[in-house]
Enzyme design. Structure first.
Site, PDB file in Angstrom:
ATOM      1  N   GLY A 182      -3.257   4.460 -21.955  1.00 51.09           N
ATOM      2  CA  GLY A 182      -3.546   4.252 -20.539  1.00 51.09           C
ATOM      3  C   GLY A 182      -4.516   5.293 -20.041  1.00 51.09           C
ATOM      4  O   GLY A 182      -5.268   5.892 -20.821  1.00 51.09           O
ATOM      5  N   SER A 183      -4.478   5.537 -18.749  1.00 51.67           N
ATOM      6  CA  SER A 183      -5.437   6.445 -18.138  1.00 51.67           C
ATOM      7  C   SER A 183      -5.135   7.900 -18.512  1.00 51.67           C
ATOM      8  O   SER A 183      -3.984   8.256 -18.802  1.00 51.67           O
ATOM      9  CB  SER A 183      -5.388   6.290 -16.619  1.00 51.67           C
ATOM     10  N   CYS A 195     -11.419   0.755 -23.777  1.00 48.78           N
ATOM     11  CA  CYS A 195     -11.422   2.222 -23.748  1.00 48.78           C
ATOM     12  C   CYS A 195     -12.553   2.815 -24.580  1.00 48.78           C
ATOM     13  O   CYS A 195     -13.104   3.840 -24.239  1.00 48.78           O
ATOM     14  CB  CYS A 195     -10.086   2.742 -24.229  1.00 48.78           C
ATOM     15  N   ALA A 247      -2.414   9.401 -16.082  1.00 47.87           N
ATOM     16  CA  ALA A 247      -1.016   9.108 -16.429  1.00 47.87           C
ATOM     17  C   ALA A 247      -0.649   9.805 -17.739  1.00 47.87           C
ATOM     18  O   ALA A 247       0.475  10.287 -17.903  1.00 47.87           O
ATOM     19  CB  ALA A 247      -0.797   7.601 -16.538  1.00 47.87           C
ATOM     20  N   GLU A 287     -15.016   7.836 -16.359  1.00 48.51           N
ATOM     21  CA  GLU A 287     -14.781   6.504 -16.925  1.00 48.51           C
ATOM     22  C   GLU A 287     -14.790   5.468 -15.801  1.00 48.51           C
ATOM     23  O   GLU A 287     -14.055   5.597 -14.821  1.00 48.51           O
ATOM     24  CB  GLU A 287     -13.433   6.482 -17.649  1.00 48.51           C
ATOM     25  N   LYS A 338       7.378  -1.153 -22.538  1.00 48.79           N
ATOM     26  CA  LYS A 338       7.126  -1.413 -21.122  1.00 48.79           C
ATOM     27  C   LYS A 338       5.667  -1.784 -20.929  1.00 48.79           C
ATOM     28  O   LYS A 338       4.774  -0.947 -20.968  1.00 48.79           O
ATOM     29  CB  LYS A 338       7.455  -0.210 -20.240  1.00 48.79           C
ATOM     30  N   GLU A 391      -3.165   7.754 -26.129  1.00 49.92           N
ATOM     31  CA  GLU A 391      -4.497   7.139 -26.287  1.00 49.92           C
ATOM     32  C   GLU A 391      -5.027   6.935 -24.881  1.00 49.92           C
ATOM     33  O   GLU A 391      -4.542   6.068 -24.149  1.00 49.92           O
ATOM     34  CB  GLU A 391      -4.393   5.788 -26.988  1.00 49.92           C
TER      35      GLU A 391
HETATM   36  P1  NAD Z   1      -2.426   3.510 -16.269  1.00 53.70           P
HETATM   37  O1  NAD Z   1      -2.406   4.811 -16.950  1.00 53.70           O
HETATM   38  O2  NAD Z   1      -2.384   3.484 -14.800  1.00 53.70           O
HETATM   39  O3  NAD Z   1      -1.171   2.604 -16.751  1.00 53.70           O
HETATM   40  C1  NAD Z   1      -0.894   2.383 -18.112  1.00 53.70           C
HETATM   41  C2  NAD Z   1       0.593   2.112 -18.284  1.00 53.70           C
HETATM   42  O4  NAD Z   1       1.338   3.288 -17.982  1.00 53.70           O
HETATM   43  C3  NAD Z   1       1.159   1.051 -17.365  1.00 53.70           C
HETATM   44  O5  NAD Z   1       2.156   0.346 -18.063  1.00 53.70           O
HETATM   45  C4  NAD Z   1       1.754   1.858 -16.220  1.00 53.70           C
HETATM   46  O6  NAD Z   1       2.785   1.161 -15.545  1.00 53.70           O
HETATM   47  C5  NAD Z   1       2.287   3.064 -16.949  1.00 53.70           C
HETATM   48  N1  NAD Z   1       2.340   4.311 -16.213  1.00 53.70           N
HETATM   49  C6  NAD Z   1       1.484   4.767 -15.276  1.00 53.70           C
HETATM   50  N2  NAD Z   1       1.843   6.019 -14.882  1.00 53.70           N
HETATM   51  C7  NAD Z   1       2.932   6.363 -15.623  1.00 53.70           C
HETATM   52  C8  NAD Z   1       3.752   7.537 -15.693  1.00 53.70           C
HETATM   53  N3  NAD Z   1       3.514   8.609 -14.939  1.00 53.70           N
HETATM   54  N4  NAD Z   1       4.785   7.546 -16.575  1.00 53.70           N
HETATM   55  C9  NAD Z   1       5.033   6.481 -17.364  1.00 53.70           C
HETATM   56  N5  NAD Z   1       4.311   5.339 -17.312  1.00 53.70           N
HETATM   57  C10 NAD Z   1       3.252   5.286 -16.464  1.00 53.70           C
HETATM   58  O7  NAD Z   1      -3.704   2.808 -16.883  1.00 53.70           O
HETATM   59  P2  NAD Z   1      -4.336   1.405 -16.511  1.00 53.70           P
HETATM   60  O8  NAD Z   1      -5.154   1.539 -15.276  1.00 53.70           O
HETATM   61  O9  NAD Z   1      -3.280   0.385 -16.513  1.00 53.70           O
HETATM   62  O10 NAD Z   1      -5.283   1.199 -17.814  1.00 53.70           O
HETATM   63  C11 NAD Z   1      -6.589   1.628 -17.904  1.00 53.70           C
HETATM   64  C12 NAD Z   1      -6.739   2.948 -18.629  1.00 53.70           C
HETATM   65  O11 NAD Z   1      -6.242   2.876 -19.964  1.00 53.70           O
HETATM   66  C13 NAD Z   1      -8.173   3.377 -18.785  1.00 53.70           C
HETATM   67  O12 NAD Z   1      -8.336   4.708 -18.392  1.00 53.70           O
HETATM   68  C14 NAD Z   1      -8.473   3.239 -20.269  1.00 53.70           C
HETATM   69  O13 NAD Z   1      -9.451   4.036 -20.795  1.00 53.70           O
HETATM   70  C15 NAD Z   1      -7.160   3.520 -20.858  1.00 53.70           C
HETATM   71  N6  NAD Z   1      -7.086   2.911 -22.196  1.00 53.70           N
HETATM   72  C16 NAD Z   1      -7.124   3.734 -23.303  1.00 53.70           C
HETATM   73  C17 NAD Z   1      -7.100   3.199 -24.578  1.00 53.70           C
HETATM   74  C18 NAD Z   1      -7.116   4.069 -25.796  1.00 53.70           C
HETATM   75  O14 NAD Z   1      -6.732   3.611 -26.853  1.00 53.70           O
HETATM   76  N7  NAD Z   1      -7.528   5.301 -25.712  1.00 53.70           N
HETATM   77  C19 NAD Z   1      -7.017   1.813 -24.749  1.00 53.70           C
HETATM   78  C20 NAD Z   1      -6.994   1.007 -23.604  1.00 53.70           C
HETATM   79  C21 NAD Z   1      -7.009   1.578 -22.338  1.00 53.70           C
END
Ligand code: NAD
Length: 487
Positions: free
Chosen positions: A237-238, A293, A241, A392, A185, A259
């Site tokens: 992601g964040s 990230c 989440a 962040e 997804k 991650e």
């Molecule tokens: P986000 O967490 O809002 O979304 C990431 C993904 O998760 C999206 O596909 C979103 O639709 C989905 N999602 C959101 N909430 C969810 C839930 N409760 N259950 C299941 N799926 C859910 O993040 P973003 O704003 O899209 O991305 C930025 C963040 O990602 C930053 O905080 C960044 O540091 C982090 N990031 C981390 C790494 C790493 O490897 N550590 C790499 C890249 C980005």
């Protein structure tokens, strides 16, 4: 061909069970260009029943398809074919990513286009070398134990928009190499480039259901993560989440790799050659306009050289060319969304409110009427307690913090809720390694920062759980089974 006429920018169907199926949800997901603020493409929405169908297809592929009976070599060869198919698409993929999230084409062309094929080839080769079964003389006395590596099962892959191709393939390549099947997804902002994987999977002859793609936002992600047919979750992601997903997986006792965010430190040592360090810092701190990230967004400078470091970083940040992300000369593109720009601007305001000096940047560049741009911004004269040093930002904003001695530098670097990455800049690599050993973080670069596919990547503390890449990343998709034999 204009983007609107190009089928890569207009997806009509979902990829489930090896077929292109109509979605059960009405409407489409609109992808808006961060540069022109106009529509660049669209993809179908997904309904929960489509997710159920995708998970069902992935389950069947795990047990009732050729995939289930292929030996390691057949699987590895399929990964290599998938790599070839993705490589043929690499230039289109890089253009798609740039159109969707505003990543400078110099970055997407080097990372997002060719990266997935490299990752697949790495894991294909690794799969060939890791035995599926090992016989060990029992440590407890007589008998032999056969230790088997079995695929963990159906993997839910949920990824963000910032490096959509690389982050998807870190998970998919390892999962497939282990014999798992996946439901991917992507983030809605970068939904289009995800379908490159579907096209390539078909071309490479992967059995139906091994790779499935569903679309949508957090609600669809949550439905997938908690689905009873899923065996493992791999998420980038964040942190917010990630915590929500971790809670669900904890309740279900479902293995999960997270991650998450970071607030990494670049420690500039007294002996660092500033010209070299600053060139490296451009990559380590401002890659993809700071939407990376592992970016080192806190720069720690020895007090005796503080002014020189601040000036050098400010000169670098102020000289980076801002513009059309599709122009190869552009170094800083727009941020992914108006929401992300608002968030970054609110952090710059918080920095000012905490008494930071804005050395360069601090606003929107004057030359653009459209596009979600923020100037590369350097904040000085602040300490590690400032909001901009703790949270962040995910944008081109750097905080330069002074330190008095190396112990204090390490303490400041470690004084963070996060622990994803970091860098050390020095003319003495051994000294750099010594400092790296003391940093409480998942990865550290000495005089550069370059992800190594062969080594584990991930974070500690609020930066996540588990590791991707390297043999350790393959283990994350394996269940171990011990079979005790009498003889
Ligand atoms: P986000 O967490 O809002 O979304 C990431 C993904 O998760 C999206 O596909 C979103 O639709 C989905 N999602 C959101 N909430 C969810 C839930 N409760 N259950 C299941 N799926 C859910 O993040 P973003 O704003 O899209 O991305 C930025 C963040 O990602 C930053 O905080 C960044 O540091 C982090 N990031 C981390 C790494 C790493 O490897 N550590 C790499 C890249 C980005």
């Amino acid at each position: 061909m204009s983007e609107q006429a190009d089928p890569l920018y207009r997806r009509e169907r979902l990829f489930i069970g090896g077929e292109w199926l109509p979605s059960s949800a009405p409407g489409s997901i609109a992808v808006i260009s961060p540069f022109t603020e106009e529509l660049v493409g669209q993809a179908p929405r997904t309904a929960f029943v489509d997710v159920d169908a995708a998970v069902g297809a992935a389950r069947r592929a795990l047990t009732d398809s050729p995939w289930a009976s292929w030996d390691v070599e057949s699987r590895a060869a399929a990964l290599d074919r998938l790599a070839d198919a993705l490589e043929r698409r690499a230039a289109d993929t890089a253009r798609l990513v740039t159109a969707e999230n505003g990543m400078p084409i110099s970055v997407s062309g080097a990372v997002e286009g060719p990266g997935p094929a490299r990752t697949l080839r790495y894991f294909a080769q690794l799969a060939r070398t890791v035995p599926q079964e090992e016989r060990r003389p029992a440590a407890s006395g007589s008998g032999t134990t056969v230790v088997r590596r079995e695929p963990v099962g159906v993997v839910a892959v949920v990824v963000p928009w910032n490096f959509p191709q690389s982050l998807t393939m870190f998970k998919v390549a390892a999962a497939l190499a282990a014999g798992c099947t996946v439901v991917v997804k992507p983030a809605p902002e970068t939904v289009l480039d995800a379908f490159q994987l579907a096209d390539a999977a078909q071309e490479a002859g992967l059995p139906g259901g091994v790779v499935n793609i569903v679309t949508g936002g957090a609600d669809i992600g949550a439905h997938l993560v908690g689905h009873p047919g899923v065996d493992k979750v791999a998420f980038t992601g964040s942190t917010e989440a990630g915590r929500a997903i971790g809670e669900v997986c904890g309740r279900l006792l479902r293995p999960v790799t997270l991650e998450l965010g970071g607030k990494s430190a670049a420690i500039v040592l007294d002996d660092a050659d500033l010209a070299t360090a600053v060139r490296g810092l451009a990559w380590a701190c401002l890659l993809n306009s700071g939407q990376t990230c592992y970016t080192s967004s806190r720069i720690l400078a020895p007090r005796g050289r503080y002014t020189a470091v601040v000036e050098a970083i400010a000169d670098l940040a102020g000289s980076m060319r801002i513009g059309d992300p599709a122009d190869p000369a552009t170094r800083v593109g727009p941020l992914v969304s108006a929401r992300q720009r608002d968030r970054v601007e609110s952090y710059i305001a918080a920095g000012r409110a905490d008494g930071a000096r804005v050395v360069t940047g601090g606003g929107r560049p004057a030359d653009f009427e459209r596009g979600w741009f923020v100037e590369p911004t350097v904040l000085a004269d602040l300490d590690n307690s400032a909001t901009v040093a703790r949270e962040e930002i995910f944008g081109p904003v750097l905080a330069v913090i002074p330190y008095d001695d190396l112990d204090q530098a390490v303490a400041i670097a470690n004084d963070s809720p996060y622990g994803l990455a970091g860098t050390v800049w020095t003319s003495d690599e051994d000294k750099g390694l010594e400092i790296a050993r003391r940093m409480r973080t998942g990865t550290v670069g000495v005089n550069y920062y370059n992800l190594d596919l062969g080594a584990p990547f991930g974070g500690v503390k609020a930066s996540g759980l588990g590791r991707e890449l390297g043999p350790e990343g393959l283990s994350a998709y394996v269940e171990y089974k011990s079979v005790y034999l009498r003889k």
